[in-house]
Structure formats: structure tokens, C-alpha cells
Scaffold this active site. Structure first.
Site, PDB file in Angstrom:
ATOM      1  N   ASP A 111       0.962  -1.159  -0.224  1.00  0.00           N
ATOM      2  CA  ASP A 111      -0.032  -0.052  -0.107  1.00  0.00           C
ATOM      3  C   ASP A 111       0.975   1.180  -0.052  1.00  0.00           C
ATOM      4  OD1 ASP A 111      -2.210   1.711  -0.085  1.00  0.00           O
ATOM      5  OD2 ASP A 111      -3.089   0.484   1.459  1.00  0.00           O
TER       6      ASP A 111
HETATM    7  C1  BGC Z   1      -5.088   3.054  -0.093  1.00  0.00           C
HETATM    8  C2  BGC Z   1      -5.349   1.892  -1.101  1.00  0.00           C
HETATM    9  C3  BGC Z   1      -5.140   2.578  -2.433  1.00  0.00           C
HETATM   10  C4  BGC Z   1      -3.845   3.442  -2.721  1.00  0.00           C
HETATM   11  C5  BGC Z   1      -3.617   3.972  -3.840  1.00  0.00           C
HETATM   12  C6  BGC Z   1      -3.788   3.869  -0.278  1.00  0.00           C
HETATM   13  O1  BGC Z   1      -3.883   4.954   0.599  1.00  0.00           O
HETATM   14  O2  BGC Z   1      -5.033   2.443   1.236  1.00  0.00           O
HETATM   15  O3  BGC Z   1      -6.624   1.205  -0.832  1.00  0.00           O
HETATM   16  O4  BGC Z   1      -5.217   1.678  -3.157  1.00  0.00           O
HETATM   17  O5  BGC Z   1      -3.664   4.284  -1.699  1.00  0.00           O
HETATM   18  O6  BGC Z   1      -4.377   4.973  -4.248  1.00  0.00           O
END
Ligand code: BGC
Length: 746
Positions: free
Chosen positions: A288
Site C-alpha cells: 500500500d
Molecule cells: C489506499 C489503497 C489505495 C492506494 C492507492 C492507499 O492510500 O489504502 O487502498 O489503493 O492508496 O491509491
């Protein structure tokens, strides 16, 4: 026009038929041969660059690690970009990359396409309320069509976290509290996004997230600590993840949280042992957003170098935005703290995905301006979005059949969301347009109502304590036969970093409802929100309540069609609605305890597992939802009262539509395992079927289960069914008491 099942199937079929087949990179080579040959030519820097992902300027959910992604692309340092969308922009970046890539390795573009790309469907929790795997797959299919036509190859979805705590803002992104329902919808979404062949031009890579147990954050506070037994992890939280591996999902994303002291992004047990080992996952794992860097504040890495080593060794293949792999992995290799084999494995997995998409054959195959224009917001996509939104509506209360409305009634529509085009598509709405595109409730009403008989007044705002508009709205309501209040949460009150310690209707909305109540007219409350709310007062004081979630681009039309009876609501809650926030976490498949409380008639009121100030029961249970018609369950029959480990049990029940409207009912099957070597939940969902019943019609609904459906992690952590007594419950919600029993014998 209501979307029929047949029309839907036709649409799904036509979408598949449109798939344009591509050729493989070199017909004579297998993927393995192609990637092996390519990797044979790559330097270690080139291999590491494949493990690097940076964000473009789109929606970002954290800091950018001080990196200019354009400069890095020009240096040939990047394997993937997120948050770049549209054919023009992605083509530009791809060209920039290829011009600077010695071996011409294409970029992979990823983006959060959670409930639609342009045509926005209901938020995932709303989609889960349909209890309709075809509808959920259709939503993902449409999203994939639009995404792929816009130059993007990969979505960061499905989010399959089990969520039992409505304070956590991200419950809106998942399928709710139940493992069985979560598994079915996770599979539907992966199939919808990925189709049957990733080489087809209308498919995209899916990404199962967040691995794992992110939804169990302590106190519902985002990014917070998680601790749980391996039994609960494996039995409740992991099955939807594993189901997507079995369904062929191409990628996985780690979660931000720690589990029992080990952050998921450095968790060898989760990534190498379970995911890549036990489950045989052969795709790649992305972190993440900056999750490798976060291993430092977590307190398991002393610096970035160390953090990168922990992540790679644990099984992380791609570093989202953190720049740790790019800056430090080579040094770690030279110092002998990671191996070239580990880097090779990560690189190969990522190249495999690019190969599967056909990018080596033609890096621009997703970059067709004409196709993009023709695909976005197609009429059939908007109709599909309306269909799914209609199915997601959950009727929570309907005293004296105040709903459906009829066109001759004078109706005052009030509330902060009554004419709203911003919130109605919800959070994580990708490139979905809000103002000017999304159908507001007012616009939806104008499509179906008698214009002379309706009025629209905001009354209050969600986020401001401004009482200046109340008097005018109350005046309009005074002249009406029925009041419909459209209220809820502002869209950014749910989603990431949007935990709430109170889950009441926010602001002064309730105060406004209390003013309206003084008029002594029937009031219908329509809710747009992304989580279960605490609605005891509303349940007490409103005549009808319709839970509409954030229903998407055609959401206002779905609400209007439902209010006026063009659509008969058939959604069921995928999460329990508590009476108050103190009951949280509250979920239907809890354990019995040694001192179960039997409710107000229990002769022993003290020394029981209960609160002294609120009943244990929820306000609205999991699986609950009313219809404008009524359904009656009778004649529950089991094919036998005994099964063994080799045969199956058939369960049938007669369901009749006993009311005045045609309707659809979600028939739910629950099981209780009465005695185990470890304690078992009071009830567990094991099957559901959504059936359409015409007024007066009766149907027999059948389920079949075997000992496989009765398995759990026993005292020795073996996944087995144990012989003994079971109860079977069938009905229209988890609170059903219609039951029978059987025995499982060796
Ligand atoms: C979120 C994810 C997301 C990623 C990319 C993160 O802050 O937890 O769910 O896919 O950002 O945008």
C-alpha cells in the site's frame, strides 16, 4: 424501464463478445521463455526499476516521497505509475518511458477503480447490499471496459476486508461483515475485472487488498493496530483473499496495519508462507501507499535500507511510491542482506503481468483515442449502473405503507442531499464526474413524478450549523401530504482516513427532522451514507427509512424509482446496524459466551453477558431489508436428518409473495454447529439466493450443503468438519428463527 435479468445477461454477453483478442508477444515463445530471455539481458538496476511504482498527479492518498515521477521515468527508473488516467496522458508517459528504456519494457498503469471508472456504480458496501453476484460482476465488467479503454491496465480492487466496525471509514469500500458473502462478491469482482483472458483488450488486472485484516483496526481508527488469533484470521478474515487467488487474481496489495506485532508489509508469514506458499499465488504483491517507509514508525525497521530488506524478504514485489527499493535495494544486495534470487523473483512476477496484458507485443494497445471516446458513459453502462443502484436500496422501515409514493400526493423533498450531485457518487469514485453528470435525487424525481406535486428545499447543510434555511423548508413541508428528507454523511466522511467516533447522522440534520416531525405528517428518511449509522431516534420517529448508500451516477434516478414504486426495494444489509456506538463491534455471527443473555424475558438479568443500558440486539440485523410486498416462509424440509462425510443435504423451503406487489427476496441459509472442540458462532451464513416472486406467487427454494461447508479450524488448527448436531435456519435475515436440525456422522 426496469432492467430485466435477461437484458443484463445480454449486456454481459455483448461485453465479452466485444473483447478484442490480441496476439502474444512472440507466438513461438511461452511466457516463461520470453521473460527468461528478457531478464537475461537486464542489469540489476533495470530489474530493480521494475519493482518501482510512482504516482502521477491524480488523486494521491499520502506524501509523494519527494520524487518527481517524470524525471524518474526519463531515467528509466520506473516499472509502474499510479493515478495517471486517460489515453492521451498515459500514452505520453508510456512514450517517455520507452524512449528511455534500453530494453523497451512498458510501464504498467494502475488506478483505484473501486465502484466504476467514469460510470459510477453504488459504493462497494451498497453493491454488497444487492446480494446479487451477477450485478456485482456486471459493475466490475463495466468498470474494466471503461478503464481499459482509458489507457489504464490495473485496478486496486477488489477490497475484500471483512468489516465489523462501522466507525472505520473504509467499511464503505468492502462487502461488509460476513465471510461467506465476502467470498462470493470477491470472486464476482475479480471475474468482472479480469474476464477470462487478460490478453483481451477490455480486461484489466485486479488487485486483492488489503492483505490482511486491515478491517479489524482497534477502535475502528484507520491504520490502527490489529491483533487476533490465527484461528480468527484464517476463518473470518482470510477466506475472501484466498478465494480471489483461486479465481486467478493477478495482484495483491499489502495492508498498512500490523498483525500481532508484525506489520503486514514485512509479514513473511502472510506473504511468503500463506499467500505465495500455501495458496500458490503466482502474481505479484504491491505495497500500500508508502507502506515500506512506514515500517520505520511501526518500529520494526531502523531506517529505509532496513525497511526495504524486510519488505523484499517478506515477499513484497513492488514498492508503491516509497522509493525505498529504487534507492536502497542495490546497496542491500551488495551488502548481502537480500539475494539476487529475491529480486529476480519479484521482477519476473511483474514482467509476467505485463506479458499477460500483451504490453510487450504493443505497449500502446490500450491507447486508442477513438475507443476511449466510444466507450466512456455508454448508454448501456448507465442503465447497468441504474439497475445495480436499484438493487442496492435497503428499506429499513415502512410504517403504514407510507412508501411507495403515488404521483397524486403532494411531496416536499427536503434535506442537504436533495439536489446534490457531488456526494451521490460517493468517495473513491475514480474519474466519475459529479456536477453536471451525476443524477441528483431532484433530477431523478423529475424523471418520474408529477412536477406540479413536488418541491425541493435543502433546509440544512451537513457540515455547517446554519439554521437560516429551515423556516422555508418547513413551510414547503407544511403544504405537503408527505415529507421526504434526503440526508446522510458528506462523501468524504467515509473512505480512507475517515473514521468517526460517533456514527450518528452528522450536524444539525436530526434537529431539522425534529422540526419537521412537529408538522404531524408522514416523513420518509432517505439516507446517503457509507457505513451503518446509529438510527434509534430516526427509527422511532420516522415513518419510513430507505438506506440508499451512495448509489452512483444514476443514483438519484434509482432513489426516485424506488420511492415511487417503479423499483421495489430488494437490498439486504451486509452489515449490522447497531443501536448505539457502544455496541460496536457488533455482528450477527458472534459467539454464545458462557453466560448468554436471553433478552428482557431472561429470568436472570444480572451476571449475564449484556449491557445495563441497551439491549444486546442490533437495531437492524445483518441480512435485513424490507420490500413493498411481504414474503412468507413455510415448509422447511431437509432431505434427511443425518448426513455423512460423503453425501449432501438438500434443504428446501417454500417462499410466497403474500403482499400486493411483485418483488424479489434474498433467501438466506444459516447453520449453527452446536458443539465443537472450539466454540462456534451462534449462526453462520452458508448460502443465499435472490428470487423474483410475482404477487401471489410461491416458489420452492433449494440449497445443498455437504460436510465441506461445515469445516472450521478445530482445536488442533486442522480445517475439518466435526461430527455432531447442527441447526439449519432459513429466512429473510440473520434474525430468522425458522429452523430444523440434522446430525453429521462419520
Ligand atoms: C489506499 C489503497 C489505495 C492506494 C492507492 C492507499 O492510500 O489504502 O487502498 O489503493 O492508496 O491509491
Amino acid at each position: 424501464m426496469k432492467y430485466t435479468k435477461t437484458a443484463l445477461l445480454l449486456l454481459a454477453f455483448s461485453l465479452t463478445a466485444y473483447a478484442q483478442k490480441g496476439k502474444n508477444a512472440k507466438k513461438t515463445q511461452t511466457r516463461e521463455e520470453f521473460v527468461t530471455e528478457l531478464m537475461g539481458k537486464m542489469t540489476i538496476d533495470e530489474k530493480i526499476s521494475q519493482l518501482v511504482q510512482f504516482t502521477a498527479d491524480g488523486t494521491v492518498t499520502g506524501p509523494k516521497a519527494g520524487v518527481n515521477y517524470i524525471d524518474e521515468i526519463k531515467k528509466g527508473n520506473v516499472g509502474s505509475i499510479l493515478n495517471a488516467t486517460g489515453v492521451k496522458y498515459t500514452r505520453e508517459l508510456q512514450k517517455m518511458n520507452l524512449d528511455n528504456s534500453r530494453l523497451k519494457i512498458p510501464l504498467l498503469f494502475g488506478y483505484d477503480v473501486i465502484h466504476g471508472y467514469k460510470t459510477i456504480f453504488p459504493i462497494s458496501l451498497g453493491e454488497a447490499a444487492t446480494w446479487d453476484t451477477d450485478a456485482v460482476a456486471l459493475s466490475a465488467r463495466v468498470a474494466a471496459e471503461e478503464t481499459a479503454a482509458s489507457g489504464v491496465h490495473w485496478t486496486f480492487a477488489p477490497m475484500v476486508d471483512i468489516t465489523r466496525d462501522p466507525r472505520w471509514g473504509r467499511v464503505s469500500e468492502g462487502s461488509g461483515e460476513d465471510t461467506y458473502l465476502g467470498v462470493q462478491l470477491a470472486i464476482a469482482r475479480v471475474k468482472g475485472f479480469q474476464g477470462t483472458n487478460l490478453n483481451d483488450l477490455n480486461t484489466i488486472l485486479a488487485c486483492t487488498k488489503h492483505f490482511a485484516a486491515y478491517g479489524a483496526a482497534e477502535a475502528g481508527r484507520d491504520y490502527n493496530t490489529v491483533d487476533m488469533s490465527e484461528r480468527v484470521l484464517r476463518e473470518t478474515y482470510l477466506p475472501p483473499f484466498q478465494a480471489t487467488v483461486d479465481a486467478g487474481v493477478a495482484t495483491f496489495m499489502t495492508s498498512f496495519n500490523e498483525i500481532a506485532g508484525v506489520p503486514a508489509t514485512a509479514n513473511k508469514f502472510l506473504l511468503r508462507d500463506v499467500l505465495k506458499g500455501e495458496w500458490g499465488f503466482d502474481g505479484f504483491v504491491v505495497t500500500d501507499y508508502t507502506a515500506i517507509n512506514e515500517l520505520i514508525p511501526h518500529g520494526v525497521a531502523k531506517d529505509s535500507v532496513h525497511a526495504g530488506e524486510l519488505a523484499l524478504k517478506a515477499g513484497v514485489d513492488m514498492d508503491m511510491v516509497g522509493a525505498v527499493y529504487l534507492k536502497f535495494l542495490k546497496k542491500s544486495l551488495q551488502e548481502g542482506n537480500v539475494t539476487e534470487a529475491q529480486i529476480n523473483d519479484a521482477c519476473r512476477r511483474i514482467l509476467n503481468a505485463k506479458y499477460d496484458l500483451g504490453l510487450f507485443e504493443d505497449p500502446y494497445r490500450y491507447s486508442d483515442d477513438k475507443r476511449e471516446k466510444q466507450t466512456i458513459y455508454k448508454k448501456e453502462y448507465l442503465d447497468a449502473a441504474l439497475h445495480v443502484a436499484n438493487e442496492s436500496m435497503v428499506l429499513l422501515k415502512n410504517e403504514n405503507s407510507v412508501l411507495p409514493l403515488n404521483k397524486n400526493q403532494k411531496v416536499a423533498f427536503v434535506g442537504p442531499l436533495v439536489s446534490d450531485e457531488w456526494n451521490i457518487i460517493g468517495s473513491w469514485a475514480a474519474t466519475g464526474d459529479r456536477y453536471g453528470y451525476a443524477t441528483s435525487v431532484e433530477e431523478g424525481i423529475m424523471e418520474v413524478a408529477n412536477k406540479k406535486n413536488v418541491s425541493f428545499d435543502k433546509g440544512v447543510e451537513i457540515l455547517k450549523d446554519d439554521r437560516s434555511m429551515i423556516a422555508k423548508a418547513v413551510e414547503s413541508a407544511r403544504n405537503a401530504d408527505v415529507i421526504v428528507a434526503v440526508m446522510g454523511e458528506f462523501e468524504n466522511m467515509t473512505g480512507e482516513a475517515a473514521s468517526r467516533s460517533s456514527i450518528d447522522l452528522p450536524g444539525i440534520q436530526k434537529e431539522f427532522l425534529a422540526e419537521l416531525k412537529k408538522l404531524n405528517k408522514p416523513i420518509v428518511l432517505v439516507l446517503l451514507n457509507g457505513r451503518p449509522l446509529t438510527l434509534e431516534w430516526e427509527n422511532e420517529n420516522m415513518d419510513a427509512i430507505l438506506e440508499a448508500w451512495y448509489p452512483g451516477t444514476r443514483g438519484g434516478a434509482a432513489i426516485a424509482q424506488t420511492l415511487y414504486g417503479i423499483n421495489n426495494p430488494s437490498g439486504k444489509l451486509p452489515m449490522t446496524f447497531p443501536r448505539n456506538v457502544g455496541q460496536v463491534p457488533i455482528y450477527y455471527n458472534h459467539k454464545n459466551t458462557g453466560r448468554p443473555y436471553l433478552g428482557p424475558t431472561d429470568p436472570e438479568q444480572k451476571y449475564k453477558s449484556r449491557y445495563t443500558d441497551v439491549d444486546n440486539s442490533p437495531l437492524y440485523p445483518f441480512g435485513y431489508g424490507l420490500s413493498y410486498t411481504t414474503f412468507d416462509y413455510s415448509n422447511l424440509k431437509l432431505s434427511s436428518n443425518q448426513i455423512n462425510f460423503n453425501n449432501t443435504l438438500k434443504i428446501s423451503v417454500e417462499v410466497s409473495n403474500t403482499g400486493n406487489y411483485d418483488g424479489e427476496e434474498v433467501v438466506q441459509l444459516y447453520i449453527k454447529d452446536k458443539v465443537g472442540t472450539v466454540t462456534r458462532p451462534v449462526k453462520e451464513l452458508k448460502g443465499f439466493k435472490k428470487v423474483a416472486l410475482k404477487k401471489g406467487e410461491k416458489k420452492t427454494v433449494e440449497f445443498e450443503i455437504s460436510s465441506n461447508d461445515l469445516r472450521f479450524y478445530n482445536i488442533d488448527m486442522d480445517f475439518v468438519a466435526e461430527p455432531g448436531d447442527f441447526e439449519v435456519f432459513v429466512g429473510g435475515s440473520s434474525a430468522t428463527e425458522t429452523k430444523d436440525k440434522f446430525v453429521l456422522v462419520r
